[in-house]
Design a protein around this motif. Structure first.
Motif, short mmCIF file in Angstrom:
data_model
loop_
_atom_site.label_atom_id
_atom_site.label_comp_id
_atom_site.label_asym_id
_atom_site.label_seq_id
_atom_site.Cartn_x
_atom_site.Cartn_y
_atom_site.Cartn_z
N LEU A 214 1.56 8.36 -2.49
CA LEU A 214 0.67 7.65 -1.58
C LEU A 214 0.07 8.57 -0.52
O LEU A 214 0.75 9.37 0.10
CB LEU A 214 1.41 6.51 -0.87
N ALA A 215 -1.24 8.39 -0.30
CA ALA A 215 -1.93 9.06 0.80
C ALA A 215 -2.14 8.12 1.98
O ALA A 215 -2.36 8.56 3.10
CB ALA A 215 -3.27 9.61 0.34
N ALA A 216 -2.07 6.79 1.72
CA ALA A 216 -2.33 5.84 2.78
C ALA A 216 -1.81 4.46 2.40
O ALA A 216 -1.73 4.10 1.23
CB ALA A 216 -3.82 5.75 3.09
N ILE A 217 -1.46 3.69 3.45
CA ILE A 217 -1.17 2.26 3.33
C ILE A 217 -2.28 1.54 4.10
O ILE A 217 -2.64 1.95 5.20
CB ILE A 217 0.19 1.91 3.95
N ILE A 218 -2.82 0.48 3.51
CA ILE A 218 -3.87 -0.29 4.19
C ILE A 218 -3.39 -1.72 4.35
O ILE A 218 -3.12 -2.41 3.36
CB ILE A 218 -5.19 -0.26 3.40
N ALA A 219 -3.27 -2.17 5.60
CA ALA A 219 -2.86 -3.54 5.89
C ALA A 219 -4.04 -4.48 5.66
O ALA A 219 -5.12 -4.27 6.22
CB ALA A 219 -2.36 -3.66 7.32
N LEU A 220 -3.82 -5.52 4.85
CA LEU A 220 -4.88 -6.47 4.57
C LEU A 220 -5.02 -7.53 5.65
O LEU A 220 -5.99 -8.30 5.64
CB LEU A 220 -4.62 -7.15 3.22
#
Length: 296
Positions: A214-220
């Motif tokens: 993973l390069a990023a987590i995106i909160a929806l």
């Protein structure tokens, strides 16, 4: 069950397409059963006519429609290139195209133009986060408009999307996601009153810890997440949708080969390991060959 009335049937797109096919083939295609037989018995003509009638944005040649007749190996439109998101979002910008209905009775409505802007901004953000054509993007997502935006933005830049529901346990999620080497994880973080078991934010965080690619987590949503050192950085969908670099919307998206991977769907059988099934740019028809088109 909902059944359309005579007026609805007469003014449907399927009826219009059937009449259009009748005029060009000389066949009687006056009902659904006749269209179904036509689509199976003469699928080359059916999909050639559909491509012409729908006039989706595309590059390349429509011929050959299909190479090979074996269900497992036939390839549709090998010389055609398109963008799944561009096809879905082309047309009148003011037309309503997406409504998300929530448990409290509220609704989020998107016109085609508004959805196109949201998808374009997120697609550019995904590129800045390192997502490239052929990369996987995964999501632990509820059935909402944010998940649709995430999916279409992934498709717009040539990524492959895989998702699971928030109530799944982390071992089951990782069994599906770990082999994909995903670059970005989307996640719903906010607790809902109907949730049970481990809070969804904890599941997202534990899943992220098990995905070293993973390069990023995106909160929806606006839920909180305590990101540990060493975990991929957290971004907010709302922030990414607010970014506007003034670039071109929609037409700037690259067009990919018709059989470019669109979704990865993981199936677990009763007697064996998980199986990965990749849906192509336009999905699957039951019983059709891999890459067979599905009407928009």
């Amino acid at each position: 069950m909902f059944r359309p009335d005579a007026h609805g049937i007469a003014h449907s797109q399927l009826t219009a397409f059937g009449q259009w096919c009748e005029a060009r083939t000389g066949q009687q295609l006056s009902d659904h059963a006749a269209m179904d037989r036509f689509s199976v018995e003469d699928f080359h003509s059916f999909w050639r006519l559909f491509l012409e009638w729908s006039d989706v944005p595309r590059d390349g040649a429509a011929e050959p429609v299909c190479v090979g007749d074996a269900c497992e190996t036939a390839r549709f439109f090998p010389d055609l290139r398109l963008n799944y998101a561009e096809c879905l979002l082309a047309g009148s910008p003011g037309q309503p195209v997406l409504t998300a209905c929530h448990a409290d009775g509220s609704r989020d409505r998107f016109t085609r133009g508004a959805l196109r802007v949201a998808v374009d901004r997120l697609a550019k953000s995904l590129q800045r986060l390192g997502v490239r054509r052929g990369d996987h993007v995964v999501a632990i997502a509820r059935n909402n408009a944010e998940a649709v935006i995430a999916c279409l933005a992934t498709a717009a830049i040539g990524g492959t999307f895989a998702s699971c529901s928030p109530e799944m346990g982390v071992p089951a999620i990782l069994a599906r996601f770990a082999p994909l080497e995903a670059v970005v994880l989307f996640g719903c973080l906010r607790a809902e009153r109907w949730d049970a078991g481990i809070p969804v934010a904890e599941r997202v965080l534990e899943t992220a810890a098990g995905l070293p690619s993973l390069a990023a987590i995106i909160a929806l949503d606006d839920g909180s997440l305590d990101v540990d050192e060493g975990t991929a950085p957290l971004h907010r969908l709302a922030d990414l949708l607010g970014d506007d670099d003034g670039g071109e919307i929609g037409p700037g998206w690259p067009r990919h080969p018709f059989n470019h991977l669109l979704f990865t769907i993981v199936l677990f059988g009763h007697h064996g390991p998980a199986k990965m099934h990749s849906a192509r740019r336009r999905g699957h028809l039951t019983g059709a060959s891999e890459g067979a088109p599905v009407a928009l």
